[in-house]
Design an enzyme around this catalytic site. Structure first.
Site, PDB file in Angstrom:
ATOM      1  N   LYS B  13       0.853  -1.187   0.000  1.00 28.59           N
ATOM      2  CA  LYS B  13       0.000   0.000   0.000  1.00 28.59           C
ATOM      3  C   LYS B  13       0.890   1.239   0.000  1.00 28.59           C
ATOM      4  CE  LYS B  13      -4.306   0.452   0.520  1.00 28.59           C
ATOM      5  NZ  LYS B  13      -5.174  -0.020  -0.586  1.00 28.59           N
ATOM      6  N   THR B  58      -3.402  -5.075   0.610  1.00 30.67           N
ATOM      7  CA  THR B  58      -2.820  -3.752   0.860  1.00 30.67           C
ATOM      8  C   THR B  58      -3.736  -2.945   1.773  1.00 30.67           C
ATOM      9  OG1 THR B  58      -3.805  -2.715  -1.098  1.00 30.67           O
ATOM     10  CG2 THR B  58      -1.668  -3.810  -1.382  1.00 30.67           C
ATOM     11  N   ASP B  59      -5.028  -3.240   1.738  1.00 30.29           N
ATOM     12  CA  ASP B  59      -5.948  -2.565   2.647  1.00 30.29           C
ATOM     13  C   ASP B  59      -5.606  -2.879   4.103  1.00 30.29           C
ATOM     14  OD1 ASP B  59      -8.649  -1.031   2.751  1.00 30.29           O
ATOM     15  OD2 ASP B  59      -8.921  -2.704   4.131  1.00 30.29           O
ATOM     16  N   PHE B 154      32.821  28.810 -12.564  1.00 33.14           N
ATOM     17  CA  PHE B 154      32.794  27.615 -13.416  1.00 33.14           C
ATOM     18  C   PHE B 154      33.615  27.897 -14.664  1.00 33.14           C
ATOM     19  CE2 PHE B 154      30.558  24.506 -16.337  1.00 33.14           C
ATOM     20  CZ  PHE B 154      31.133  23.395 -15.753  1.00 33.14           C
ATOM     21  N   ARG B 171      29.036  33.408 -10.333  1.00 29.03           N
ATOM     22  CA  ARG B 171      27.667  33.078 -10.738  1.00 29.03           C
ATOM     23  C   ARG B 171      26.836  32.782  -9.502  1.00 29.03           C
ATOM     24  NH1 ARG B 171      27.671  26.738 -12.953  1.00 29.03           N
ATOM     25  NH2 ARG B 171      28.695  25.872 -11.103  1.00 29.03           N
ATOM     26  N   GLN B 210      29.831  19.778  -8.499  1.00 29.90           N
ATOM     27  CA  GLN B 210      30.371  18.491  -8.048  1.00 29.90           C
ATOM     28  C   GLN B 210      31.200  18.673  -6.784  1.00 29.90           C
ATOM     29  OE1 GLN B 210      30.127  19.377 -11.246  1.00 29.90           O
ATOM     30  NE2 GLN B 210      30.040  17.611 -12.620  1.00 29.90           N
ATOM     31  N   HIS B 238      19.608  26.761 -12.781  1.00 28.66           N
ATOM     32  CA  HIS B 238      20.328  27.841 -13.449  1.00 28.66           C
ATOM     33  C   HIS B 238      19.643  29.195 -13.250  1.00 28.66           C
ATOM     34  CE1 HIS B 238      22.569  24.629 -15.240  1.00 28.66           C
ATOM     35  NE2 HIS B 238      21.539  24.172 -15.929  1.00 28.66           N
TER      36      HIS B 238
END
Lengths: 285, 285, 285, 285
Positions: B13, B58-59, B154, B171, B210, B238
């Site tokens: 569930k 699942t109930d 960068f 940036r 990174q 961005h």
């Protein structure tokens, strides 16, 4: 041959995502906006023949949003919206009315310098209409989710053939507040209005979400003297007490199922008495 | 006639929405969870012939989630998940493995009593696998949105025929952190791990997202001695500096367009050296 | 001082939205894709010191997607993904593995010339992994919503202390199919696989959604000889018969409440017997 | 002490998800609706004092939706909405106006018997207002996504200081149609109106999306004599031709970037000339 008439119409650039950084020695400030522009005026030719002589492209509107952020800064969402709306009406002979709608996303500083964390969920809103009637400013908040674990009853309502709901003297009350407010002039303090909404939700013993709505609107009017009208849209986010009896368990208002749909939706306007309030400009489609 | 084989399979569930209120004189506490259960075991008959003799509906799983909240309380998402996972394996002869995944939505008290405001956006996560290999707990956070207005460069990257990106020495760096972490035993303090993520994002001067990722993972490992592995998924949200030159304006790192798509996506694992880390259990579809 | 190790990692540009128009006298054709690239290789320096000498910017990856659409056309999502994946590995010395994932949005022609209507909901998927192990292609469909008004039972399941679900000999069965399939080589016909899924859902008398799942996977294997493995993720979109007795009405399987959450989630793999199937490459975070 | 006044207000149950199966030898039929009810009337007491004597609970409204589906069937969304709206006004002394809004999700038969596939995306809408002014019916469609690969120009527009957009004689035109239409009486054929929208989009050579909007509205008025007013909201889903020149490639209207935000938004009303059209009832918040 039948002929057809152009009724009310508007056009503009929606959802220009603008982030402005004010750089300062004592720590930067950021303003994060989603700006939507809509314009009305003598725009029949564009509709009837595709003649665009009166059309300021929506791309230009987007450029204007970015350029104004640099030229004039952003003193607040309402002021920035008003400046843009006035600009389009003032500089475009064919444009007689402008609506600028802004969503503002709040961020919290993480350090005293350059880092911020976005506060999720809740959004500040500002809508400015500018036209022959002057300038109308509507401020607001949406997605403000509040919950009370107690202090809410619901009973005494109409019962008909289709009623199965049991009355309750103690339930969870939860909602996601969408509210807007208007002042006669100037721009009421959004933080004070928001605080009044939260406070009234908290301290109102509730017999109906309608009652809580009226209390929330009234509290804004009490706290913000320049506000004359508050509009509220309050979904009733149902929390159902789970029946644990089949498992040999009681459930003393402890375990709830938070339901998605359907939900009650309570909407209303609260106004200051004895004040003439100009009708709200609404461009609906 | 060809025959076909049943491979790995699971069922359960998903998304049981459970809210629990602990009522106390000094102020209530609420726990708001979205609980998903998945079970594995001897379930071939159900697939091959529709014989459900081994299937716990699942109930029933949903009922168990609610009942356990009452019977055992919720000491924390990880502990609640583990209790449920162990229960299904212990009580169902056909079930050999269970995974319980929980999203926890944070709320802040508005007053000292009964009213709460939901903190939007950020969600706490906990996944517990329980099976013949024991119990594996993975804690995490998702939707933690962070932004630095400066301190990010960068450059120095590969240029090929398809490269148009200019190098930058300054940036905006923004991301929405999805992170998970594992300890060898017990349950590391989620608040400490989250704080380490935010702190490392803030104080790492970044030459690549990174590098920030590795710093964030390492900081969690430094601060939380019991954590042995951190996984991070960092979309590069961005923010493009808008070119205002056509309008006769400069743009000294002030006005940005916040882009939706596409976005860079940086993902990686950081591990404690010299520790044997059991492979992460993953049930992917 | 403890040291930390970089584990598996990947990076790339996600969700590049590419639309290609092939213009032809007999009517244009459009291809509407959402392309995500992820790359793995010798990328430790970028993480450890921010040295990007081995990093092909994600911006360049986006440019490559657009340029390849022009240079090579798009013969199909799988072929386009493979070409991109091979390109990044072949041209970047530091990149050893690439994964290209594509969502394809279907459009239907409205006239014989230039106008199209987007078919909502259902999406075609293609994922290509390319690395030292060669090229692995996984095709699929997601969001294919199917419903049967009858021909579905559910009974004979485990009952425990927490079971309240009554058995049923006739229920609505509804799901939103997410399926993927793999061939040993080449690219199986996606339309045939999709048709097999729909057909098996329709003509399988169901005693469990698990049984329907196995029948759907088997049907794809029967119809598509080159397919060796099918993965299925089937949410059980519950439709509950509404109890109308309080209103003096019967409800002979006519009026249902379509529930949102929670929902059962049934997932499984069906494989061709007696074939050695290479393990699926999975980059999970 | 200032006093505050309750302005316009409404309440009701939103988003009741109703699926009805008509069982027939020649093949079942299913109707899949999302029904929202809103009521207005003498509801001040509930707001001012929490006295609910005039309040029909939203739970009862939900029950009524389900019960009416059984008692009266669903001949069409408009008719079902009208029956519900009239019921609440007729049976509740305090309720003077009702609005019932329905979204209808289309399904296609997969076989001649019991299996259906949901058509994604596009949704049929119906809104009925019932009050002292009688009954007003507004039908519509939303999420109908259309695209033309050519036959669209945009030039001759205003240029100001902030304009950078180049004129174009050939562009992709794409939109997601939200349209509503009203007749003076009775219920116009939704399929005919929808077909007129698609046809006009396809065969109108476009110099502006405004022109296409007017053509679409006019076509509905031509084809559906009982319709007197059409409202259209058309986002301009920009498809930007990608500049491939940096890669030594031309791009003869072949490779496009499908942008998310911002987007142009064109909205307008087209009306039948010489007909007195009652004002549209609008309950906005």
């Amino acid at each position: 041959m039948p002929t057809f008439e152009l009724g009310p119409n508007q056009y503009g650039k929606a959802e220009t995502r603008l982030v402005r950084v004010e750089r300062a020695a004592g720590g930067d400030r950021i303003t994060d906006l989603n700006v939507s522009v809509a314009l009305r005026g003598d725009l029949a030719a564009s509709h009837l023949t595709g003649d665009n002589a009166a059309v300021l492209p929506t791309d230009t509107q987007k450029n204007t949003v970015y350029a104004f952020a640099r030229e004039h800064g952003i003193a607040g969402a309402e002021g920035f919206a008003a400046r843009l709306a006035e600009h389009f009406v003032a500089t475009q002979p064919a444009i007689h009315e402008a609506r600028v709608s802004i969503e503002e996303y709040p961020w919290s500083p993480v350090d005293a310098a350059h880092t911020f964390r976005r506060d999720g969920g809740e959004v500040r809103t500002a809508v400015v209409h500018h036209g022959p009637y002057g300038t109308q400013t509507v401020s607001g908040v949406k997605g403000l989710v509040l919950l009370k674990t107690t202090g809410s009853e619901f009973h005494g309502y109409v019962k008909d053939r289709y009623t199965t709901l049991p009355e309750t003297r103690d339930r969870i009350l939860a909602t996601s507040v969408d509210a807007t407010w208007r002042g006669l002039e100037g721009c009421p303090d959004p933080a004070a209005a928001r605080a009044a909404l939260v406070e009234a939700f908290a301290d109102t013993y509730s017999y109906a979400l309608q009652q809580t709505l009226f209390a929330m609107g009234s509290r804004v009017l009490q706290r913000c003297p320049e506000v004359v009208e508050v509009r509220l849209s309050l979904p009733n986010r149902h929390h159902f007490l789970v029946d644990l009896a089949p498992f040999g368990l009681d459930n003393p208002n402890e375990v709830y199922h938070a339901a998605d749909r359907p939900y009650g939706l309570i909407e209303g306007v609260v106004r200051r008495d004895g004040v003439e309030i100009p009708e709200e400009v609404a461009w609906t489609f």
